[in-house]
Design a protein around this motif. Sequence first.
Motif, PDB file in Angstrom:
ATOM      1  N   ALA A   1       0.865  -1.177   0.000  1.00 26.56           N
ATOM      2  CA  ALA A   1       0.000   0.000   0.000  1.00 26.56           C
ATOM      3  C   ALA A   1       0.903   1.230   0.000  1.00 26.56           C
ATOM      4  CB  ALA A   1      -0.912   0.006   1.219  1.00 26.56           C
TER       5      ALA A   1
ATOM      6  N   ILE B   1     -10.600  -2.630  -1.377  1.00 34.50           N
ATOM      7  CA  ILE B   1      -9.396  -3.430  -1.218  1.00 34.50           C
ATOM      8  C   ILE B   1      -9.769  -4.649  -0.382  1.00 34.50           C
ATOM      9  CG2 ILE B   1      -7.017  -3.451  -0.374  1.00 34.50           C
ATOM     10  CD1 ILE B   1      -7.410  -0.244  -0.488  1.00 34.50           C
TER      11      ILE B   1
ATOM     12  N   LEU C   1      -8.409  -8.142   1.432  1.00 34.45           N
ATOM     13  CA  LEU C   1      -7.255  -8.886   1.929  1.00 34.45           C
ATOM     14  C   LEU C   1      -7.723 -10.248   2.406  1.00 34.45           C
ATOM     15  CD1 LEU C   1      -5.631  -6.117   4.174  1.00 34.45           C
ATOM     16  CD2 LEU C   1      -4.960  -6.774   1.852  1.00 34.45           C
TER      17      LEU C   1
ATOM     18  N   ASP D   1     -10.500   2.853   6.782  1.00 38.16           N
ATOM     19  CA  ASP D   1      -9.350   3.451   7.449  1.00 38.16           C
ATOM     20  C   ASP D   1      -9.656   4.911   7.770  1.00 38.16           C
ATOM     21  OD1 ASP D   1      -8.835   4.981   5.120  1.00 38.16           O
ATOM     22  OD2 ASP D   1      -7.210   3.671   4.461  1.00 38.16           O
TER      23      ASP D   1
ATOM     24  N   HIS E   1     -11.101   4.830   3.115  1.00 37.89           N
ATOM     25  CA  HIS E   1     -10.881   3.734   2.173  1.00 37.89           C
ATOM     26  C   HIS E   1     -11.417   2.440   2.782  1.00 37.89           C
ATOM     27  CE1 HIS E   1      -7.407   6.529   1.290  1.00 37.89           C
ATOM     28  NE2 HIS E   1      -8.088   6.521   0.160  1.00 37.89           N
ATOM     29  N   THR E   2     -12.116   1.659   1.988  1.00 40.76           N
ATOM     30  CA  THR E   2     -12.699   0.407   2.471  1.00 40.76           C
ATOM     31  C   THR E   2     -11.725  -0.749   2.280  1.00 40.76           C
ATOM     32  OG1 THR E   2     -14.924   1.185   1.948  1.00 40.76           O
ATOM     33  CG2 THR E   2     -14.633  -1.195   2.231  1.00 40.76           C
ATOM     34  N   TRP E   3     -11.474  -1.449   3.374  1.00 43.00           N
ATOM     35  CA  TRP E   3     -10.617  -2.643   3.393  1.00 43.00           C
ATOM     36  C   TRP E   3     -11.482  -3.820   3.805  1.00 43.00           C
ATOM     37  CZ3 TRP E   3      -5.233  -2.374   2.482  1.00 43.00           C
ATOM     38  CH2 TRP E   3      -4.725  -1.082   2.341  1.00 43.00           C
TER      39      TRP E   3
END
Length: 135
Positions: free
Chosen positions: A49, A76, A78, A117, A121-123
């Motif tokens: 990142a 994003i 993971l 975050d 931003h979407t994780w």
Amino acid sequence: MYQQMIFVNLATNDLDASKKFFTELGYSINEQFSDDSTLSIPISDTIVAMLHTPQKYAVFTKKEIIDSRTHSEVLIALSAESREKVDELVEKAVAAGGRVTGETQDHGFMYGRAFEDLDGHTWEVVWMDPAAVQS
């Protein structure tokens, strides 16, 4: 053998806060590729990142930089090694100042949750039963 990498470039409004946030999630900062306008955060051996100040991010695009708290630019995802690791990372994100977004997805063979975050931003963090992906 060559391993292709992915560099996820994102704009951030506060590098110091982002550095604190991601280190509290357990990630390190690659100081060699970080400076006063960029943070390099290795996610794995092949995923990094890259968080940039808006001014630095603007060097890479002529498009308008959106406010990721009100607009979606990217999701994003993971992988995680277990359901417990999904929960653990999301809980760390919340403790570090992030927020849970969306509903927990539990399909038996797949389990996922998501957080935003500090910049919105979407994780997504997802576990999938390895037996379910074998052919």
